[in-house]
Design a protein around this motif. Sequence first.
Motif, PDB file in Angstrom:
ATOM      1  N   TYR B 350       0.803  -1.227   0.000  1.00 36.14           N
ATOM      2  CA  TYR B 350       0.000   0.000   0.000  1.00 36.14           C
ATOM      3  C   TYR B 350       0.841   1.285   0.000  1.00 36.14           C
ATOM      4  O   TYR B 350       0.398   2.315  -0.505  1.00 36.14           O
ATOM      5  CB  TYR B 350      -0.914   0.035   1.228  1.00 36.14           C
ATOM      6  CG  TYR B 350      -2.033  -0.973   1.190  1.00 36.14           C
ATOM      7  CD1 TYR B 350      -3.089  -0.829   0.295  1.00 36.14           C
ATOM      8  CD2 TYR B 350      -2.055  -2.061   2.053  1.00 36.14           C
ATOM      9  CE1 TYR B 350      -4.138  -1.740   0.269  1.00 36.14           C
ATOM     10  CE2 TYR B 350      -3.101  -2.986   2.029  1.00 36.14           C
ATOM     11  CZ  TYR B 350      -4.139  -2.827   1.147  1.00 36.14           C
ATOM     12  OH  TYR B 350      -5.165  -3.724   1.109  1.00 36.14           O
ATOM     13  N   GLY B 351       2.045   1.240   0.616  1.00 31.99           N
ATOM     14  CA  GLY B 351       2.852   2.457   0.713  1.00 31.99           C
ATOM     15  C   GLY B 351       2.442   3.303   1.908  1.00 31.99           C
ATOM     16  O   GLY B 351       1.342   3.858   1.930  1.00 31.99           O
ATOM     17  N   LEU B 352       3.306   3.397   2.915  1.00 37.90           N
ATOM     18  CA  LEU B 352       2.924   4.148   4.125  1.00 37.90           C
ATOM     19  C   LEU B 352       2.752   5.635   3.825  1.00 37.90           C
ATOM     20  O   LEU B 352       1.882   6.292   4.385  1.00 37.90           O
ATOM     21  CB  LEU B 352       3.967   3.965   5.231  1.00 37.90           C
ATOM     22  CG  LEU B 352       4.228   2.534   5.706  1.00 37.90           C
ATOM     23  CD1 LEU B 352       5.059   2.553   6.981  1.00 37.90           C
ATOM     24  CD2 LEU B 352       2.932   1.768   5.934  1.00 37.90           C
ATOM     25  N   GLY B 353       3.596   6.163   2.954  1.00 32.61           N
ATOM     26  CA  GLY B 353       3.498   7.580   2.624  1.00 32.61           C
ATOM     27  C   GLY B 353       2.190   7.921   1.917  1.00 32.61           C
ATOM     28  O   GLY B 353       1.637   9.003   2.088  1.00 32.61           O
ATOM     29  N   LEU B 354       1.697   6.961   1.123  1.00 28.05           N
ATOM     30  CA  LEU B 354       0.447   7.199   0.406  1.00 28.05           C
ATOM     31  C   LEU B 354      -0.750   7.222   1.345  1.00 28.05           C
ATOM     32  O   LEU B 354      -1.772   7.823   1.048  1.00 28.05           O
ATOM     33  CB  LEU B 354       0.222   6.105  -0.652  1.00 28.05           C
ATOM     34  CG  LEU B 354       1.229   6.041  -1.794  1.00 28.05           C
ATOM     35  CD1 LEU B 354       0.865   4.907  -2.747  1.00 28.05           C
ATOM     36  CD2 LEU B 354       1.256   7.367  -2.543  1.00 28.05           C
ATOM     37  N   TRP B 355      -0.627   6.521   2.453  1.00 28.96           N
ATOM     38  CA  TRP B 355      -1.746   6.386   3.384  1.00 28.96           C
ATOM     39  C   TRP B 355      -1.532   7.178   4.675  1.00 28.96           C
ATOM     40  O   TRP B 355      -2.144   6.904   5.695  1.00 28.96           O
ATOM     41  CB  TRP B 355      -2.024   4.906   3.668  1.00 28.96           C
ATOM     42  CG  TRP B 355      -2.541   4.203   2.431  1.00 28.96           C
ATOM     43  CD1 TRP B 355      -1.795   3.686   1.417  1.00 28.96           C
ATOM     44  CD2 TRP B 355      -3.910   4.003   2.050  1.00 28.96           C
ATOM     45  NE1 TRP B 355      -2.595   3.154   0.441  1.00 28.96           N
ATOM     46  CE2 TRP B 355      -3.916   3.330   0.792  1.00 28.96           C
ATOM     47  CE3 TRP B 355      -5.140   4.315   2.641  1.00 28.96           C
ATOM     48  CZ2 TRP B 355      -5.089   2.976   0.137  1.00 28.96           C
ATOM     49  CZ3 TRP B 355      -6.313   3.955   1.979  1.00 28.96           C
ATOM     50  CH2 TRP B 355      -6.275   3.290   0.745  1.00 28.96           C
ATOM     51  N   ALA B 356      -0.638   8.156   4.594  1.00 34.22           N
ATOM     52  CA  ALA B 356      -0.449   9.074   5.726  1.00 34.22           C
ATOM     53  C   ALA B 356      -1.299  10.305   5.442  1.00 34.22           C
ATOM     54  O   ALA B 356      -1.108  10.965   4.423  1.00 34.22           O
ATOM     55  CB  ALA B 356       1.021   9.453   5.858  1.00 34.22           C
ATOM     56  N   PHE B 357      -2.218  10.588   6.319  1.00 32.41           N
ATOM     57  CA  PHE B 357      -3.179  11.663   6.062  1.00 32.41           C
ATOM     58  C   PHE B 357      -2.863  12.868   6.946  1.00 32.41           C
ATOM     59  O   PHE B 357      -2.046  12.775   7.854  1.00 32.41           O
ATOM     60  CB  PHE B 357      -4.594  11.125   6.285  1.00 32.41           C
ATOM     61  CG  PHE B 357      -4.908  10.021   5.324  1.00 32.41           C
ATOM     62  CD1 PHE B 357      -5.261  10.303   4.022  1.00 32.41           C
ATOM     63  CD2 PHE B 357      -4.778   8.686   5.706  1.00 32.41           C
ATOM     64  CE1 PHE B 357      -5.518   9.287   3.113  1.00 32.41           C
ATOM     65  CE2 PHE B 357      -5.026   7.666   4.809  1.00 32.41           C
ATOM     66  CZ  PHE B 357      -5.398   7.965   3.501  1.00 32.41           C
ATOM     67  N   PRO B 358      -3.500  14.012   6.668  1.00 32.84           N
ATOM     68  CA  PRO B 358      -3.162  15.207   7.451  1.00 32.84           C
ATOM     69  C   PRO B 358      -3.392  14.993   8.945  1.00 32.84           C
ATOM     70  O   PRO B 358      -4.452  14.522   9.361  1.00 32.84           O
ATOM     71  CB  PRO B 358      -4.127  16.272   6.905  1.00 32.84           C
ATOM     72  CG  PRO B 358      -4.485  15.809   5.537  1.00 32.84           C
ATOM     73  CD  PRO B 358      -4.481  14.305   5.619  1.00 32.84           C
ATOM     74  N   LEU B 359      -2.400  15.312   9.720  1.00 32.07           N
ATOM     75  CA  LEU B 359      -2.523  15.240  11.177  1.00 32.07           C
ATOM     76  C   LEU B 359      -3.440  16.363  11.649  1.00 32.07           C
ATOM     77  O   LEU B 359      -3.414  17.469  11.105  1.00 32.07           O
ATOM     78  CB  LEU B 359      -1.146  15.376  11.813  1.00 32.07           C
ATOM     79  CG  LEU B 359      -0.183  14.238  11.480  1.00 32.07           C
ATOM     80  CD1 LEU B 359       1.247  14.624  11.833  1.00 32.07           C
ATOM     81  CD2 LEU B 359      -0.587  12.963  12.201  1.00 32.07           C
ATOM     82  N   GLN B 360      -4.232  16.075  12.647  1.00 34.00           N
ATOM     83  CA  GLN B 360      -5.155  17.071  13.183  1.00 34.00           C
ATOM     84  C   GLN B 360      -4.459  17.858  14.282  1.00 34.00           C
ATOM     85  O   GLN B 360      -4.197  17.319  15.355  1.00 34.00           O
ATOM     86  CB  GLN B 360      -6.392  16.364  13.760  1.00 34.00           C
ATOM     87  CG  GLN B 360      -7.145  15.510  12.761  1.00 34.00           C
ATOM     88  CD  GLN B 360      -7.808  16.328  11.680  1.00 34.00           C
ATOM     89  OE1 GLN B 360      -8.598  17.208  11.958  1.00 34.00           O
ATOM     90  NE2 GLN B 360      -7.452  16.063  10.423  1.00 34.00           N
ATOM     91  N   PRO B 361      -4.177  19.136  14.032  1.00 32.18           N
ATOM     92  CA  PRO B 361      -3.457  19.916  15.047  1.00 32.18           C
ATOM     93  C   PRO B 361      -4.214  19.936  16.371  1.00 32.18           C
ATOM     94  O   PRO B 361      -5.428  20.100  16.390  1.00 32.18           O
ATOM     95  CB  PRO B 361      -3.384  21.320  14.424  1.00 32.18           C
ATOM     96  CG  PRO B 361      -3.498  21.088  12.955  1.00 32.18           C
ATOM     97  CD  PRO B 361      -4.423  19.919  12.815  1.00 32.18           C
TER      98      PRO B 361
END
Lengths: 710, 710
Positions: B350-361
Amino acid sequence: MSSRRGSCVGVCRSSLAMFRLILLALSILTTAASSHPHPLDPLSPAELTAVRAAVLASPLISDRPLTFHYVGLDEPDKTDVLSYAEARSSSSRAALPRHAFVITRAGGQSHELRVDITNATAPTVLSHAIHHGAGFPTLTLDEQFEAATLPPRHAPFVESVRRRGLDLDDVLCAVFPVGWFGDAANTNSQKKGQQRRVVKVMCFMAGETPNFYARPIEGVTLVVDLDRMAIVDYKDRVVYPVPKAEGTDYRAGKAGASYTRHATVPDVVVQPEGNGFHIDGHFVSWANWEFHVGFDMRAGMVISLASIHDAETGARRRVLYRGFLSEIFVPYMDPTEEWYYRTFVDEGEYGLGLWAFPLQPGVDCPANAAYLDGYYAGQDGKPVQNKNMICVFERYAGDVAWRHTEASFPDKLITEVRPEVSLVARMVVSCGNYDYILDWEFKTSGSIKVTVSLTGLLEMKGTDYTHADQIRQDAHGTLLAENTLGLYHDHYITYHVDLDVDGTNNSFVKNVITTRRNTNTPGSGGADTPRRSYWTVSREVAETEADARVDVNAVPADLLIVNPNKKTRMGNEVGYRVVPGALTAASVLDDDDYPQIVASYSKKQVWVTPYMRDEKWAPGLYADQGTGNDGLAAWSGRNRGIRNEDIVLWYTVGLHHIPCQEDFPVMPTVSGGFELRPANFFERNSLLKTRPPRFGQPPFLNCSCGSHSG
Amino acid sequence: MSSRRGSCVGVCRSSLAMFRLILLALSILTTAASSHPHPLDPLSPAELTAVRAAVLASPLISDRPLTFHYVGLDEPDKTDVLSYAEARSSSSRAALPRHAFVITRAGGQSHELRVDITNATAPTVLSHAIHHGAGFPTLTLDEQFEAATLPPRHAPFVESVRRRGLDLDDVLCAVFPVGWFGDAANTNSQKKGQQRRVVKVMCFMAGETPNFYARPIEGVTLVVDLDRMAIVDYKDRVVYPVPKAEGTDYRAGKAGASYTRHATVPDVVVQPEGNGFHIDGHFVSWANWEFHVGFDMRAGMVISLASIHDAETGARRRVLYRGFLSEIFVPYMDPTEEWYYRTFVDEGEYGLGLWAFPLQPGVDCPANAAYLDGYYAGQDGKPVQNKNMICVFERYAGDVAWRHTEASFPDKLITEVRPEVSLVARMVVSCGNYDYILDWEFKTSGSIKVTVSLTGLLEMKGTDYTHADQIRQDAHGTLLAENTLGLYHDHYITYHVDLDVDGTNNSFVKNVITTRRNTNTPGSGGADTPRRSYWTVSREVAETEADARVDVNAVPADLLIVNPNKKTRMGNEVGYRVVPGALTAASVLDDDDYPQIVASYSKKQVWVTPYMRDEKWAPGLYADQGTGNDGLAAWSGRNRGIRNEDIVLWYTVGLHHIPCQEDFPVMPTVSGGFELRPANFFERNSLLKTRPPRFGQPPFLNCSCGSHSG
């Protein structure tokens, strides 16, 4: 005795409130003194005073001097406490009788007394017995300080110091229990079969550094008979250079300049809406948790009656009847004369409550902490105040309690996150050189996380070596600095955890991870697919104590305390999982070695015993020179039934410590522990009901603050 | 493809700065764009655009369509990077060439290209090769979304849905890699010996809940050929009721009321003096640490060139050349048709970078965090922005870095405490149902702590069961809710850790804890004392890779990476200790089982290999349907020399997950990891130089704040 401890009487007598709560800026605390004590409240100053009066007035012990070695709450029967607790919402509940358990020394004997202090103005001794078995009670602070003053007045010792060219004024001595090494080693030659109450005294050079542990006068051993308070044996076996003081001082400003680059600025934790927890007497309530924080001069902090609100049913459900640290076993790994006996059972010998010092607000605990004081009996029986002994704070480490981002919907990205905020109750014990930071952490998930963090100073050994290349045989440690060895040793920190998962009777379950071959046959659990293996769970319910001695490193298994009488709506037994964290070492000493006999429980991390009111202390009640015949392994050896009984979990956090130079002159913290996590206790994740935080705007944006640079 | 990911071009093209830093209230950040990229900087949008142009313009691949499956930095030789890094204070250092490594699919083949983008306006393809071995590259997001749309247009599937009485409009499908189950299972029957690039597609009922994983259309399996983007196999094997939606929604406001008792108020972490860290391009400096934070579409966050300032010598010393997560292996333990193949290698598939989403501040990271964006290549090769993908923050959890209370002086009580403030770099990956919170934490002690926290949703199986009493045979999981099983599974999170402890050449040392009998003979390490046993350290230096495969649960040992060419002043080899934290499970699958062959490294937590530029991915470069023949175990099988070589540590965090009802509908976080602690790296505790905090007065006492109730 240090001045710190000597003069508490004024404070203690002037107040009826049992604890004073420190009101911090921006914290909202309820400081309510209960009208009568909770049955598990520790003894108040007034009660300690009453105990003393009753014991001294009793005709049962006529010998003098009489010294107090343990005074603690003699807990009511569990059933009575539970009835009291269940009636807690009722205003009509009656107070339970208040009893104290006392160990004194008088006439060369250990006396056990039970004292009724229900009416503190008319205390009465209920029972008296003399302990004839092995071992002695906890050492008092006074006698340790007194024994430590003897060497400089002992001519052979003065001569040893002179011969080494040292300044007697800088000598500082400390007391070390002798351990137990068989009847021959521990028995008084005059009184056959009777142990002598002796300690070893080792001396150090303080003077230019407070870190005297780094500067041992290696080779010199004194033995002090505590009952006679006299030196009874003296050895000056070998001479090594005393390591230099330079570089050993750990105090601010003594260790050179700080980083020249960007200095670390610690965060400041503030809670604009006030603390989320409330303290009423000894009861702490926070979020879905409620528990009692007590104190014992041997165990230190005691957590009792922890229960959790079940948002699904509205019910308050029991989790933990009582949890406390039962013993810290610390054997060193050098068999030589000055070190072989260093096989400490710190708690039994020294008393964790006696060596818990005031927490430093803002550094030992964050700025949002509240503090509780403790009281214990001095050697003379008088109450001594231990200020700021326990802190309670909400912890936010920047972690996440649960989260999910759902990216599978074509038209929206769903992200739900709940920050992890937990509640910590903390005590720090500075047991001689080592410091133990002891945390009980409660999470809204229902989890209880127990953490011990080790720091402080190493016990160091003097040596000729100034470089590792000179070492030709086993040095039993690491060369940390010139003439300074940090010796190999272990720590076994054993917790007594009386879980009452949703009720009193529980079972211990091992769900063993078991590999299965795919039989390709449906019905047997297999399937007609190319997969060749999988694992499943082999459920083993412990029938007796022997089934519940677990090496957590040996076989992968989920360990559970379940209530076989309660099931979830889905039909799963309600339970709590015992999850080992870091530090799972077990002892590797030979089984016939004396310290291993005393602390034989240290070979398994997990034991389960049936609840017995007096089975509290892992190496036994009398741990100083104890033989382990009254300890955890001995009790477990009876192999009692533990299925669907009131059971107690014992969990040992273990560490083999190979010192390194970074441990010198003060050790960076190492942490380990275990977690008790609900497992089919709730019908669903209880955190689901946690509200997301309100971060609508950056906090403190409109602040006008005058003290920021302070 | 979701709109979230589709239209980044405007953002990417309009900016030369590679990352935008979010300036938070009360935070001071340096937002400097480097004049030229650091050799380890990830590819910029302009560089990604250049790569695309070069590949599409190249005559080497004529087939169309051409899809981009991996575009990443083709790192310069380590020696060049180190030379560059060492010259970093010099203004005259020259930029290194910039190369990209690319995997595309075209004409049914996987193509590998290396592209020179040093001059982004004139990129050139340096090399081209076709991969003929087993396995396929990472799936693109586009093809997954496209494949997931096929079932509702497939008549047999529509019939299956109709027959179950379900609403086709609520169906949501997701892509599952097929794993590798031997050549027979994975080979195209038409093209002998050639694997088919297929995935399975499983479908769920969304509609009333976003938690579709809780509502599988169990029994239905579709197989999609990705190269043809067509359904090539369809099975409707068994019918189970679809679990109900009620109780599965995890969104705020959907889970019922919060606690009626005292609500938890999360702490607010603020830093009145500003952040203590600085970010310059991709370089983070904080306290005594400095390191580079990069990004890769497969690995996600990459930490490089971590070095520490030695306050004693004033030198900056190397610790870590590169560290990143290499693979997450997640085998499920149900051998049936719909589950046997679920043996994910998440990162490769899947690719970890592809499935890293915006962190909620403020919730994924605390309020004092700074954020970095990431850029990757979409299937079409165009740059896609991944906003707020990484956060960096100072962490203060209320813990203590070191402390000591000294009570042995009669006239004073000395207490010195240093709070633990550390720096965390965090990324969160939501790999389908599971969320992994991935932390690299740097401590002033010199320690690097790597933590993975698992949360998110379970993959759930539909079943007839509505009560545990109905379960008569192995259900391969726990009944979580009516018709809902949470299946047994494992997680093996494997880190690639290229430590360069004070230099490039290092050795791996096992200090095995070894019990010795006291011989009572001085000279042999024994002594004439009653002590019967002790332990010492048997030092084993690994000569070859076979010596460095370690089961950390089997034998107690200190594991070290040392530099045999550097010693402390005391003569100890400088080193770093590898300290396992929580979650040390190893795989128990049979060795001949296919997923175990692919990820055979999962039976040991620790491996050490010589550094090779292309040995990055534990199950091999082509992990989708890979056979493991190009992975960690295969490399290690060559048994190369690793003593005093440039070596890489591989550490696997492991968890056997037996789900419980608390994991439903969303899982409370479980954390584990490991720590790299300096061990004789410094001459002494480097924390000694940490300044104590300035807590002269309670913080914010004079505040006048307008937004507190916000």
